[in-house]
Write an enzyme that holds these catalytic residues in place. Sequence first.
Site, PDB file in Angstrom:
ATOM      1  N   ASP A  63     -35.021  57.539 -59.588  1.00  0.00           N
ATOM      2  CA  ASP A  63     -35.028  58.620 -60.573  1.00  0.00           C
ATOM      3  C   ASP A  63     -34.314  59.859 -60.040  1.00  0.00           C
ATOM      4  OD1 ASP A  63     -36.649  56.914 -61.969  1.00  0.00           O
ATOM      5  OD2 ASP A  63     -38.340  58.315 -62.144  1.00  0.00           O
ATOM      6  N   ASP A  64     -33.936  60.717 -60.978  1.00  0.00           N
ATOM      7  CA  ASP A  64     -33.508  62.102 -60.731  1.00  0.00           C
ATOM      8  C   ASP A  64     -32.068  62.259 -60.268  1.00  0.00           C
ATOM      9  OD1 ASP A  64     -36.147  62.470 -61.312  1.00  0.00           O
ATOM     10  OD2 ASP A  64     -36.637  63.656 -59.537  1.00  0.00           O
ATOM     11  N   HIS A 114     -33.368  59.721 -67.966  1.00  0.00           N
ATOM     12  CA  HIS A 114     -34.512  60.437 -67.370  1.00  0.00           C
ATOM     13  C   HIS A 114     -34.516  61.883 -67.869  1.00  0.00           C
ATOM     14  CE1 HIS A 114     -37.826  60.591 -64.593  1.00  0.00           C
ATOM     15  NE2 HIS A 114     -37.272  61.457 -63.784  1.00  0.00           N
ATOM     16  N   HIS A 118     -34.584  67.076 -66.896  1.00  0.00           N
ATOM     17  CA  HIS A 118     -35.835  66.727 -66.222  1.00  0.00           C
ATOM     18  C   HIS A 118     -37.012  67.543 -66.744  1.00  0.00           C
ATOM     19  CE1 HIS A 118     -38.694  65.411 -63.161  1.00  0.00           C
ATOM     20  NE2 HIS A 118     -37.872  64.409 -62.980  1.00  0.00           N
ATOM     21  N   TYR A 155     -42.188  62.366 -64.782  1.00  0.00           N
ATOM     22  CA  TYR A 155     -43.596  62.348 -64.356  1.00  0.00           C
ATOM     23  C   TYR A 155     -44.368  61.172 -64.965  1.00  0.00           C
ATOM     24  CZ  TYR A 155     -41.764  67.058 -63.983  1.00  0.00           C
ATOM     25  OH  TYR A 155     -40.935  68.130 -63.754  1.00  0.00           O
ATOM     26  N   HIS A 205     -36.503  58.050 -55.258  1.00  0.00           N
ATOM     27  CA  HIS A 205     -35.595  59.089 -55.771  1.00  0.00           C
ATOM     28  C   HIS A 205     -34.349  59.121 -54.892  1.00  0.00           C
ATOM     29  CE1 HIS A 205     -39.553  60.106 -57.377  1.00  0.00           C
ATOM     30  NE2 HIS A 205     -38.916  60.723 -58.361  1.00  0.00           N
TER      31      HIS A 205
HETATM   32 NI    NI Z   1     -38.105  62.535 -62.181  1.00  0.00          NI
END
Ligand code: NI
Length: 254
Positions: A63-64, A114, A118, A155, A205
């Site tokens: 993610d991210d 995603h 964010h 989250y 991540h």
């Molecule tokens: Ni995230």
Amino acid sequence: MNGNWRRQRWSGWTLLLLFALAGATALAWYGRDDGSITADAPLVGEVEETESGGQKLIALTFDDGPRRSTTTALLDGLAERGVKATFFLIGAQVEDNRDVVRRMDREGHQIGIHTYDHVQLTDLNRADFDAQVEKTRQVLKATLDHNDFLLRPPYGILDDSVKAWAGCPIILWSIDPEDWGDQNAAREIEHVVANAKDGSIILLHDIFSPSVEAALAIVDRLHAQGYLFVTVEELFAARHITLEAGKVYRDAYP
Ligand code: NI
């Protein structure tokens, strides 16, 4: 877009690999029955069977990202190991890293949304939701020329509106070493390897160097245990589970 998110993603290469592994598994199993492979002989192709006789599968998800430095290092390491993963991307970060995203796609990784900035997706009105999810979908569509992206809410927080408006399957996870916390690769590796099971979805991540280091070590450790790393869509397809828009998935445990 509920109908077209799921473009056929099984490449001929992937099918070939799966057939080869299935063949190796069958050979290993036959050899065992025959008594010709002893306990200390290496298993053909390092394939290890589950109790139900299938291949152990596991999905790495990140993610991210993308973040050019760390994501590129990760892609290099995954390519060296022949591993496919799934990336849930931040729309705002795609804009300056379109080449990195195209590389992910070209090398067989799966790509998901995603959000654009964010943000937590609950308690948004439809326009604000679309400004996060649909906007990212359009950025990815323009970058990759397909439109079959999964969604992972930041989250892991979602409600009925998120499910109703997602327009694609919602993918959570079953193993979370909380790598954003202490960014301790050794601890993350032990946490993931200790909790790995056939059908797990691992959350990391790719914006942190220790997470990239951990991910590659996790691949090496679980390869030695006979796991095959697959994308999220491949994981569920192998288990004959059809992913549906608006539904939530955390694992593909047998
Ligand atoms: Ni995230």
